[in-house]
Design a protein around this motif. Structure first.
Motif, mmCIF file in Angstrom:
data_model
loop_
_atom_site.group_PDB
_atom_site.id
_atom_site.type_symbol
_atom_site.label_atom_id
_atom_site.label_comp_id
_atom_site.label_asym_id
_atom_site.label_seq_id
_atom_site.Cartn_x
_atom_site.Cartn_y
_atom_site.Cartn_z
ATOM 1 N N ALA A 124 0.859 -1.182 0.000
ATOM 2 C CA ALA A 124 0.000 0.000 0.000
ATOM 3 C C ALA A 124 0.896 1.233 0.000
ATOM 4 N N LEU A 125 0.662 2.142 -0.937
ATOM 5 C CA LEU A 125 1.449 3.383 -0.987
ATOM 6 C C LEU A 125 0.726 4.432 -0.156
ATOM 7 N N THR A 126 1.369 4.845 0.909
ATOM 8 C CA THR A 126 0.729 5.759 1.866
ATOM 9 C C THR A 126 1.794 6.560 2.596
ATOM 10 N N PRO A 127 1.500 7.836 2.919
ATOM 11 C CA PRO A 127 2.480 8.626 3.674
ATOM 12 C C PRO A 127 2.798 8.008 5.036
ATOM 13 N N GLN A 128 1.933 7.096 5.489
ATOM 14 C CA GLN A 128 2.162 6.488 6.803
ATOM 15 C C GLN A 128 3.024 5.224 6.729
ATOM 16 N N GLY A 129 3.494 4.864 5.531
ATOM 17 C CA GLY A 129 4.286 3.643 5.372
ATOM 18 C C GLY A 129 5.741 3.824 5.743
ATOM 19 N N LEU B 193 -0.633 -0.894 -4.448
ATOM 20 C CA LEU B 193 -1.977 -0.334 -4.291
ATOM 21 C C LEU B 193 -1.845 1.167 -4.095
ATOM 22 N N SER B 194 -2.505 1.941 -4.956
ATOM 23 C CA SER B 194 -2.495 3.381 -4.736
ATOM 24 C C SER B 194 -3.900 3.842 -4.391
ATOM 25 N N SER B 195 -3.965 4.973 -3.715
ATOM 26 C CA SER B 195 -5.256 5.521 -3.323
ATOM 27 C C SER B 195 -5.351 6.968 -3.785
ATOM 28 N N ARG B 196 -6.461 7.601 -3.474
ATOM 29 C CA ARG B 196 -6.658 9.048 -3.703
ATOM 30 C C ARG B 196 -7.460 9.560 -2.521
ATOM 31 N N PHE B 197 -8.055 10.681 -2.653
ATOM 32 C CA PHE B 197 -8.947 11.251 -1.618
ATOM 33 C C PHE B 197 -8.205 11.360 -0.272
ATOM 34 N N GLU B 198 -8.893 10.927 0.828
ATOM 35 C CA GLU B 198 -8.256 10.944 2.162
ATOM 36 C C GLU B 198 -7.361 9.735 2.370
ATOM 37 N N GLY B 199 -7.413 8.789 1.435
ATOM 38 C CA GLY B 199 -6.561 7.604 1.557
ATOM 39 C C GLY B 199 -7.364 6.321 1.654
ATOM 40 N N PHE B 200 -6.692 5.269 2.170
ATOM 41 C CA PHE B 200 -7.283 3.932 2.256
ATOM 42 C C PHE B 200 -8.161 3.784 3.501
ATOM 43 N N ASP B 201 -9.231 2.998 3.413
ATOM 44 C CA ASP B 201 -9.835 2.412 4.620
ATOM 45 C C ASP B 201 -8.708 1.602 5.256
ATOM 46 N N ALA C 35 3.587 -1.439 3.667
ATOM 47 C CA ALA C 35 3.146 -0.076 3.360
ATOM 48 C C ALA C 35 4.389 0.781 3.187
ATOM 49 N N ILE C 36 4.423 1.542 2.088
ATOM 50 C CA ILE C 36 5.616 2.336 1.774
ATOM 51 C C ILE C 36 5.220 3.782 1.508
ATOM 52 N N SER C 37 6.047 4.694 2.033
ATOM 53 C CA SER C 37 5.905 6.127 1.770
ATOM 54 C C SER C 37 7.088 6.563 0.923
ATOM 55 N N ILE C 38 6.845 7.430 -0.075
ATOM 56 C CA ILE C 38 7.990 7.917 -0.866
ATOM 57 C C ILE C 38 8.604 9.164 -0.246
ATOM 58 N N GLY C 39 8.072 9.636 0.875
ATOM 59 C CA GLY C 39 8.692 10.778 1.534
ATOM 60 C C GLY C 39 7.720 11.438 2.490
ATOM 61 N N PRO C 40 8.248 12.277 3.395
ATOM 62 C CA PRO C 40 7.397 12.907 4.404
ATOM 63 C C PRO C 40 6.689 14.157 3.878
ATOM 64 N N TYR C 41 5.817 13.939 2.927
ATOM 65 C CA TYR C 41 4.975 14.996 2.361
ATOM 66 C C TYR C 41 3.758 14.296 1.774
ATOM 67 N N VAL C 42 2.703 15.077 1.509
ATOM 68 C CA VAL C 42 1.457 14.469 1.034
ATOM 69 C C VAL C 42 1.198 14.867 -0.413
ATOM 70 N N SER D 268 -1.438 14.186 -3.897
ATOM 71 C CA SER D 268 -2.895 14.057 -4.044
ATOM 72 C C SER D 268 -3.341 12.634 -4.333
ATOM 73 N N GLY D 269 -2.410 11.803 -4.795
ATOM 74 C CA GLY D 269 -2.788 10.433 -5.123
ATOM 75 C C GLY D 269 -1.576 9.535 -5.170
ATOM 76 N N GLY D 270 -1.834 8.229 -5.252
ATOM 77 C CA GLY D 270 -0.742 7.255 -5.228
ATOM 78 C C GLY D 270 -0.118 6.987 -6.582
ATOM 79 N N LEU E 190 1.834 9.004 -8.565
ATOM 80 C CA LEU E 190 3.253 9.389 -8.602
ATOM 81 C C LEU E 190 4.085 8.476 -7.705
ATOM 82 N N PRO E 191 3.656 8.183 -6.466
ATOM 83 C CA PRO E 191 4.419 7.222 -5.659
ATOM 84 C C PRO E 191 4.592 5.863 -6.361
ATOM 85 N N ALA E 192 3.537 5.362 -7.007
ATOM 86 C CA ALA E 192 3.661 4.069 -7.705
ATOM 87 C C ALA E 192 4.665 4.187 -8.843
HETATM 88 C C1 LIG Z 1 -4.127 12.936 -0.236
HETATM 89 S S1 LIG Z 1 -3.272 11.436 0.069
HETATM 90 C C2 LIG Z 1 -3.932 10.953 1.641
HETATM 91 C C3 LIG Z 1 -3.164 11.522 2.788
HETATM 92 C C4 LIG Z 1 -3.668 11.037 4.155
HETATM 93 N N1 LIG Z 1 -4.969 11.602 4.433
HETATM 94 C C5 LIG Z 1 -2.671 11.440 5.213
HETATM 95 O O1 LIG Z 1 -2.819 12.518 5.789
HETATM 96 O O2 LIG Z 1 -1.704 10.677 5.457
HETATM 97 C C6 LIG Z 1 -4.040 10.305 -1.016
HETATM 98 C C7 LIG Z 1 -3.196 9.106 -1.423
HETATM 99 O O3 LIG Z 1 -2.039 9.545 -2.121
HETATM 100 C C8 LIG Z 1 -0.986 8.623 -1.913
HETATM 101 N N2 LIG Z 1 0.158 9.331 -1.302
HETATM 102 C C9 LIG Z 1 0.204 10.647 -0.998
HETATM 103 N N3 LIG Z 1 1.405 10.985 -0.480
HETATM 104 C C10 LIG Z 1 2.133 9.861 -0.449
HETATM 105 C C11 LIG Z 1 3.450 9.559 -0.015
HETATM 106 N N4 LIG Z 1 4.258 10.490 0.507
HETATM 107 N N5 LIG Z 1 3.900 8.286 -0.140
HETATM 108 C C12 LIG Z 1 3.101 7.314 -0.668
HETATM 109 N N6 LIG Z 1 1.835 7.544 -1.088
HETATM 110 C C13 LIG Z 1 1.343 8.792 -0.978
HETATM 111 C C14 LIG Z 1 -1.526 7.515 -1.016
HETATM 112 O O4 LIG Z 1 -1.975 6.434 -1.817
HETATM 113 C C15 LIG Z 1 -2.657 8.248 -0.322
HETATM 114 O O5 LIG Z 1 -3.619 7.363 0.212
#
Ligand SMILES: C[S@@+](CC[C@H](N)C(=O)[O-])C[C@H]1O[C@@H](n2cnc3c(N)ncnc32)[C@H](O)[C@@H]1O
Length: 218
Positions: free
Chosen positions: A84-89, A109-117, A128-135, A137-139, A141-143
């Protein structure tokens, strides 16, 4: 490697797949498959997201939608690592890239909006992997970041030797690369370091190692 990407924007990947090194390994070392959650969603009108329980802004990617997408491709639980690609990974580093590049198959797995359930991350994904400590809009670019970084580590992706002395490689003890220069040797009074013009390969190698070392301790 078989790399499967689940996304809401499959057409976003077309530019990257036409560029080297991804284009070089596609169809040989890399089999890339792009799946849209909307194609297999069990909900009406292509719905994939819903309001968060407990209230709050934004929409959340639904667990049943992602499960349906995985089931449609793999039948049961996928054997390969599902990321799962997420800033929390955990942070993506070159070490993690090498780890991923050694897999036979991977799912992103990429998400959009507020993220994954959260049940997607805890039950459907194995990592779960994060590409960096920033947010972002969607997964997508991370993918693509993971795809490009992994593709360049696959056999035949790069010209012979060009991946060996790169930043974070063992050849540079995990440090960053030394500086490069090309013609002209002098421009606006900015000179190329004379050692690089000397033809003394030993001295050049020593200079490059030292530059790498100095830049890596910043
Ligand atoms: C707007 S972001 C959700 C941010 C989430 N509400 C949070 O505050 O951590 C939507 C999606 O973009 C992707 N995404 C955004 N930033 C990312 C990052 N730094 N690393 C990996 N995926 C990211 C993820 O799939 C995420 O679920």
């Amino acid at each position: 490697m078989q790399l499967d990407v689940f996304t809401l924007v499959p057409h976003a990947y077309s530019w990257l797949t036409e560029q080297r090194p991804v284009a070089t390994v596609l169809g040989s070392e890399l089999d890339l498959r792009l799946f849209s959650y909307r194609d297999t969603t069990p909900l009406r009108a292509g719905q994939v997201d819903d309001e968060p329980y407990g209230g709050g802004a934004g929409m959340v990617l639904r667990v049943d939608v992602v499960a349906a997408a995985l089931d449609a491709v793999y039948g049961s639980s996928p054997d390969q690592r599902v990321i799962a690609l997420t800033p929390q990974g955990r942070p993506l580093t070159q070490q993690v890239v090498e780890e991923l590049a050694s897999e036979q198959a991977l799912t992103l797995l990429s998400s959009r909006f507020e993220g994954f359930d959260e049940r997607i991350v805890s039950h459907l994904a194995s990592d779960a992997i994060s590409i960096g400590p920033y947010v972002l809009s969607g997964g997508e670019l991370p993918a693509m970041v993971v795809l490009d970084a992994v593709a360049r580590r696959l056999p035949g992706a790069l010209a012979e030797g060009s991946g060996e002395h790169e930043s974070f490689s063992d050849a540079l003890d995990g440090g960053v690369e030394y500086p490069h220069f090309t013609r002209p040797a002098e421009y606006r009074g900015w000179d190329v370091p004379s050692v690089l013009l000397s033809g003394d390969h030993g001295a050049i190698e020593r200079w490059r190692r030292e530059q790498s070392r100095v830049r890596s301790v910043r």
